[in-house]
Every structure is written in C-alpha cells, then in structure tokens.
Write a protein that holds these residues in place. Structure first.
Motif, PDB file in Angstrom:
ATOM      1  N   VAL A 134      53.577  25.972   5.844  1.00  0.00           N
ATOM      2  CA  VAL A 134      53.242  24.544   5.903  1.00  0.00           C
ATOM      3  C   VAL A 134      53.804  23.924   7.182  1.00  0.00           C
ATOM      4  N   GLY A 135      55.032  24.312   7.540  1.00  0.00           N
ATOM      5  CA  GLY A 135      55.615  23.797   8.777  1.00  0.00           C
ATOM      6  C   GLY A 135      54.840  24.239  10.005  1.00  0.00           C
ATOM      7  N   ALA A 136      54.378  25.511  10.006  1.00  0.00           N
ATOM      8  CA  ALA A 136      53.569  25.977  11.136  1.00  0.00           C
ATOM      9  C   ALA A 136      52.254  25.208  11.221  1.00  0.00           C
ATOM     10  N   GLY A 137      51.611  24.987  10.072  1.00  0.00           N
ATOM     11  CA  GLY A 137      50.359  24.218  10.077  1.00  0.00           C
ATOM     12  C   GLY A 137      50.565  22.791  10.554  1.00  0.00           C
ATOM     13  N   ALA A 138      51.681  22.177  10.113  1.00  0.00           N
ATOM     14  CA  ALA A 138      51.967  20.809  10.563  1.00  0.00           C
ATOM     15  C   ALA A 138      52.227  20.759  12.064  1.00  0.00           C
ATOM     16  N   ALA A 139      52.907  21.769  12.589  1.00  0.00           N
ATOM     17  CA  ALA A 139      53.171  21.814  14.031  1.00  0.00           C
ATOM     18  C   ALA A 139      51.876  21.957  14.820  1.00  0.00           C
ATOM     19  N   PHE A 140      50.981  22.825  14.355  1.00  0.00           N
ATOM     20  CA  PHE A 140      49.692  22.969  15.048  1.00  0.00           C
ATOM     21  C   PHE A 140      48.872  21.680  14.959  1.00  0.00           C
ATOM     22  N   GLY A 141      48.913  21.018  13.807  1.00  0.00           N
ATOM     23  CA  GLY A 141      48.188  19.757  13.665  1.00  0.00           C
ATOM     24  C   GLY A 141      48.734  18.684  14.589  1.00  0.00           C
ATOM     25  N   LEU A 142      50.066  18.603  14.684  1.00  0.00           N
ATOM     26  CA  LEU A 142      50.681  17.637  15.592  1.00  0.00           C
ATOM     27  C   LEU A 142      50.334  17.935  17.043  1.00  0.00           C
ATOM     28  N   ALA A 143      50.335  19.228  17.388  1.00  0.00           N
ATOM     29  CA  ALA A 143      49.999  19.601  18.770  1.00  0.00           C
ATOM     30  C   ALA A 143      48.563  19.251  19.108  1.00  0.00           C
ATOM     31  N   ALA A 144      47.639  19.437  18.159  1.00  0.00           N
ATOM     32  CA  ALA A 144      46.236  19.116  18.422  1.00  0.00           C
ATOM     33  C   ALA A 144      46.004  17.605  18.500  1.00  0.00           C
ATOM     34  N   HIS A 145      46.766  16.852  17.685  1.00  0.00           N
ATOM     35  CA  HIS A 145      46.562  15.408  17.659  1.00  0.00           C
ATOM     36  C   HIS A 145      47.194  14.719  18.867  1.00  0.00           C
ATOM     37  N   GLU A 146      48.405  15.127  19.205  1.00  0.00           N
ATOM     38  CA  GLU A 146      49.140  14.476  20.282  1.00  0.00           C
ATOM     39  C   GLU A 146      49.005  15.190  21.618  1.00  0.00           C
ATOM     40  N   ARG A 147      48.339  16.332  21.613  1.00  0.00           N
ATOM     41  CA  ARG A 147      48.172  17.134  22.831  1.00  0.00           C
ATOM     42  C   ARG A 147      49.534  17.463  23.461  1.00  0.00           C
ATOM     43  N   LEU A 148      50.434  18.009  22.624  1.00  0.00           N
ATOM     44  CA  LEU A 148      51.766  18.411  23.070  1.00  0.00           C
ATOM     45  C   LEU A 148      51.877  19.934  23.046  1.00  0.00           C
ATOM     46  N   PRO A 171      55.059  21.522  20.007  1.00  0.00           N
ATOM     47  CA  PRO A 171      54.683  21.842  18.624  1.00  0.00           C
ATOM     48  C   PRO A 171      53.890  23.135  18.513  1.00  0.00           C
ATOM     49  N   GLN A 172      53.098  23.458  19.536  1.00  0.00           N
ATOM     50  CA  GLN A 172      52.386  24.736  19.517  1.00  0.00           C
ATOM     51  C   GLN A 172      53.357  25.911  19.556  1.00  0.00           C
ATOM     52  N   ILE A 173      54.381  25.780  20.406  1.00  0.00           N
ATOM     53  CA  ILE A 173      55.386  26.855  20.496  1.00  0.00           C
ATOM     54  C   ILE A 173      56.124  27.007  19.172  1.00  0.00           C
ATOM     55  N   LEU A 174      56.496  25.874  18.571  1.00  0.00           N
ATOM     56  CA  LEU A 174      57.204  25.935  17.279  1.00  0.00           C
ATOM     57  C   LEU A 174      56.321  26.553  16.205  1.00  0.00           C
ATOM     58  N   GLY A 175      55.057  26.171  16.160  1.00  0.00           N
ATOM     59  CA  GLY A 175      54.150  26.755  15.167  1.00  0.00           C
ATOM     60  C   GLY A 175      53.960  28.246  15.368  1.00  0.00           C
ATOM     61  N   CYS A 176      53.852  28.681  16.634  1.00  0.00           N
ATOM     62  CA  CYS A 176      53.698  30.118  16.909  1.00  0.00           C
ATOM     63  C   CYS A 176      54.936  30.900  16.491  1.00  0.00           C
ATOM     64  N   VAL A 177      56.108  30.332  16.722  1.00  0.00           N
ATOM     65  CA  VAL A 177      57.350  31.018  16.324  1.00  0.00           C
ATOM     66  C   VAL A 177      57.420  31.162  14.811  1.00  0.00           C
ATOM     67  N   LEU A 178      57.127  30.108  14.085  1.00  0.00           N
ATOM     68  CA  LEU A 178      57.167  30.191  12.622  1.00  0.00           C
ATOM     69  C   LEU A 178      56.143  31.183  12.093  1.00  0.00           C
ATOM     70  N   LEU A 179      54.963  31.160  12.662  1.00  0.00           N
ATOM     71  CA  LEU A 179      53.929  32.088  12.216  1.00  0.00           C
ATOM     72  C   LEU A 179      54.284  33.525  12.564  1.00  0.00           C
ATOM     73  N   ALA A 180      54.936  33.735  13.722  1.00  0.00           N
ATOM     74  CA  ALA A 180      55.341  35.086  14.121  1.00  0.00           C
ATOM     75  C   ALA A 180      56.404  35.648  13.178  1.00  0.00           C
ATOM     76  N   LEU A 181      57.290  34.798  12.683  1.00  0.00           N
ATOM     77  CA  LEU A 181      58.306  35.267  11.738  1.00  0.00           C
ATOM     78  C   LEU A 181      57.661  35.809  10.464  1.00  0.00           C
TER      79      LEU A 181
END
Length: 232
Positions: free
Chosen positions: A52-66, A69-79
C-alpha cells in the motif's frame, strides 16, 4: 554399445544407492536425498502495508510529478519482490535423523538431526522434528534456527524425554525457509520411515516395594513372611 554402457551405469548406480540405504538403516541414519516436499506458503501481515505504501508513493509521484516518491516506491516494491524470489527458488536438502529405536517414559535420550544444503544459495531456515502419532510421545524439537550456507552442513543434538507410551511409525522433519525482510516463508514437511517405540515407565521390583511397606507399617508383606504367619 552406448546403450549397454548406459544400462551398466544405471545398474551400478542403483546398486550403490541400495547399498547406501542399507548402510544407513543399519547405522540408524535415515537420509532423504535431494527432495522437493509439498510446501505451504506463509505471507506476513507486513506485506500489505508495504505494498500500500509503494502504491501511494507511485500515486503521489504521478500526481505531483516528483522523483523521490518514485524512488521510495521502487525500494519498497524491491524489498517485497526480493523476499518472494528468494523463497520461490527451489530448496534442496539432505536430512539425517539419528534416534534410538526404543525409549522409556521418563528416561532422556539423544536426538541428532543433520541438515545439508545441496543448493548454492544461503538459506535462513528453522528445522523441527516430531513423530506422527495419535498422541504426542515426545515434545516437538526445534533442531536448528539460523542461516545455512550453500553446500554446507549443520547438525544439532538435543536431549529429550518421552512423555507418553505408545508407538509411531513415521518421523516428520519440517523445514521452514524464511525470505529476507520477513515478508514470505515456505514450510516443507518430509516424512521418514523411522519408527519409535516408547515403553512404559520402569517400576520398582516387588521385593523392594514390600520392604518399603515393612518400614512404613512394621508388617512384613513378603511372600514367605505372609505364608509363615498364616501357617502359625
């Protein structure tokens, strides 16, 4: 000629395996060579908040164009993916169990469990051993808990005490393989045809019991004394 050589090689290999099995039976070692037992998967509750945290990070990155959050989502998903892949890789083990054929209730005995990792990957495992019986004859043994390197062997010996009399025909060895970060684990149970007979608790001889009764009551309960008093 090639088929004849292959046939001879297979016959020699079968004879070697048979002789090895007979030797293990005589020395009370029952080894199961590389095996893939029926396994059960376990998913830790912490997986879902991580996803859920990875999905929220990807959503934030897509909405705010940051980017962060993409890096954080990738790290969580990689774990999560790393833990899943490590557990999904087939595990190959050799198991050895050494126990006496007969034990007695209340008298401790040694149990030795050997585990050999035939694969090339490190495994974080928990090894348990028990007997399959209608009621527990001996408490379950946690033989080993830790990391076993590839092509390495570990052994554990524990002193156990039978708690009930009875007989069991099958010995079960359970291996729990844990993935990194504790997200996934897989439990494999293997049955070994290694019986155990638990005899009743040893009792004191009749003469000893009669002697103790004489000390407590002053009356001799032994057979000769009772017969003599009756005759008199």
């Amino acid at each position: 000629a090639r088929s004849l050589l292959r046939c001879r090689y297979r016959c020699a290999r079968a004879a070697t395996v048979t002789a090895s099995g007979r030797w293990h039976a005589e020395s009370r070692w029952h080894d199961a060579s590389r095996w893939h037992a029926a396994s059960r998967w376990h998913v830790a509750p912490s997986v879902w908040p991580t996803l859920v945290g990875a999905g929220a990070a990807f959503g934030l990155a897509a909405h705010e164009r940051l980017v962060w959050p993409q890096i954080l989502g990738c790290v969580l998903l990689a774990l999560v993916v790393t833990s899943l892949l490590v557990v999904a890789i087939p595990a190959r083990f050799e198991i050895g169990v050494e126990v006496p054929a007969r034990v007695r209730v209340g008298e401790p005995f040694d149990t030795t469990v050997r585990l050999t990792n035939r694969g090339g990957h490190r495994r974080d495992v928990v090894v348990r051993q028990r007997w399959r019986s209608p009621r527990p004859l001996v408490c379950e043994m946690v033989a080993f808990a830790g990391v076993v390197n590839g092509h390495a062997q570990t052994a554990a010996t524990a002193l156990r005490t039978p708690i009930a009399r009875g007989a069991a025909e099958t010995c079960e060895v359970e291996i729990e393989v844990n993935g990194p970060f504790g997200f996934f684990s897989r439990t494999m149970t293997h049955a070994i045809r290694r019986g155990l007979v638990s005899l009743p608790r040893a009792t004191a001889p009749l003469e000893f019991i009669a002697g103790q009764a004489f000390l407590l009551t002053g009356q001799d309960f032994r057979a000769g004394a009772v017969a003599g008093s009756t005759t008199d």
